[in-house]
Write a protein that holds these residues in place. Structure first.
Motif: not given
Lengths: 286, 286
Positions: A30-34, B43-46, B76, B79-80, B147, B194
């Motif tokens: 739901g957000d730009d990244c997890a 950790l960010l994941l996308k 992305d 944007a986080m 967000r 973003d």
């Protein structure tokens, strides 16, 4: 109702209901990244795609398509001696696809995720003329097992049986995470990989990565029911473990291999001869 | 030469030459999984996919296709309030595609990866009737910006200008990582995302996630050259930052926003009114 009629945001809302999560997940879909919490150490990363007409047919039960998409990536984690943790799913699908088909794919995928304690933390949906599922997966391994650590003289072994996967196993196989992590954590393996493209394609890859050749006794191959030796070499999609170990490790394995694990079979050994290949197996562009 | 003529293993070998790496990479492409070293923390994941005919045309320069595939995911991360780290690339392509086309896509992708210090640690190639690039990306953020953290009364601001992206910016945009990480690390932002699907689609998502409504002064929208207000709302693929902050934060931003960063524009504020939507913007299945 079709995906176009439902719209992207409403589809995503339905897909998110009931996805397995995990206490390490700080921000899910739901957000730009997890955002997930990780410990210091090694992180395993894997991506894998399934394309309609290449890896599955539209006539396949959607639950089994979704299950297979995740199972393939989990199998790679097991082959490193690791456990899967967090998954991102990319769904590409035609605008006129039935919503129900997608929900059923995600049901199959979620079921397997729960079994393997995988949190589905995000993903993306986009239009495409074909159904394609791409899975990106993280995992952890205290002792990652590489395919490049085979040694001359190592025995070659596989789990389970080979060949004939197209009769159903290619959809319903069990990723060998228990076996792979056990081998890694017991220190009873040198090199390991999973058999996705067939022994004929994958064994030369392991041997080459380990700077070895290989010798296999065809009569020792564990054949799936009513399969030929040639099928065991070439059918592909076995999703069994192929690994190497020393003679001493093999002797320990003989007495300690846990009950309930997939059966073990010794099929040959690594040689010092120049690397060679074997006809057969799967090529992505052939 | 086509992909089929070259074969998967030889293609992969060519693709791997010159991919950017990083000291944190313990095992790069070539094994079942990549293995990277991470510190404890978030950790960010996308994951993000680009489909031929949907996100780009075959007539586009391949370098720009590859660049865009990675740039979307990097955007992305920015944007986080985060920085990208490790990428996995899935290439799906027709067997009769020219090898040169693929090498040029990867050249564009690698160039951008180097600029943003992204290590390409693995991926997959598979056959498909269309060219599709899927990128899975990890990243780090000391203070991830969601967000959903907008507050009633927050100002709404964007970087850069909006609309008309199809004239070229949708391929050549600059992911706003500098701006996003600066905002996060200075603590001058409440909520952020973003703009990929257009302000008309994305602003309601941010407002809804923050349980707010929104009010925008159309005359304050920073229009791209020869774009209308409607285009600024609806064209999509701006890849600019949309964020909210308090009046006090905005005043600090006025005097501290670094030279060389994309220009800032205040466009409205979050309200307590019921969430509402606005026509326009991009729907994946429409």
């Amino acid at each position: 109702m079709t995906l176009q009629e439902l719209g992207e945001d409403a589809l995503v809302k339905q897909l998110l209901a009931g996805l397995p999560s995990h206490e390490s997940v700080r921000v899910g879909p739901g957000d730009d990244c997890a955002v997930v919490q990780v410990s210091a150490g090694t992180l395993l990363l894997k991506t894998d795609a399934m394309v309609e007409g290449v890896h599955f047919l539209r006539s396949t039960e959607p639950e089994r398509i979704g299950r297979k998409a995740l199972a393939r990536a989990i199998s790679d984690m097991g082959a490193m001696g690791g456990r899967p943790a967090h998954a991102l799913i990319t769904l590409m699908a035609p605008a006129d696809l039935e919503v129900d088909f997608v929900l059923r794919m995600y049901a199959g995928l979620s079921q397997l995720a729960s079994e393997y304690r995988v949190a589905i933390v995000g993903g993306e949906t986009t239009r495409s003329p074909l159904i394609i599922l791409n899975v990106a997966l993280t995992g952890h391994a205290s002792h990652p097992v590489l395919r490049s650590r085979g040694q001359v003289g190592d025995l070659l072994a596989v789990t389970g049986s080979l060949g004939g996967s197209i009769r159903g196993k290619h959809l319903d196989f069990t990723p060998r995470v228990r076996e792979g992590t056990w081998l890694a954590e017991q220190g009873l393996v040198h090199a390991m990989m999973d058999l996705s493209d067939g022994l004929a394609k994958d064994l030369p890859r392991l041997a080459k990565a380990s700077a070895c050749g290989f010798a296999v006794d065809d009569s020792s191959l564990p054949l799936s029911e009513s399969c030929s030796v040639e099928q065991a070499w070439s059918d592909g999609e076995d999703y069994e473990l192929l690994f190497t170990c020393s003679q001493a490790q093999w002797e320990v394995l003989q007495t300690t291999w846990p009950e309930g694990f997939a059966p073990l079979h010794r099929i040959g050994h690594l040689t010092s001869q120049p690397i060679h290949s074997r006809p057969g197996g799967w090529d992505a562009f052939d």
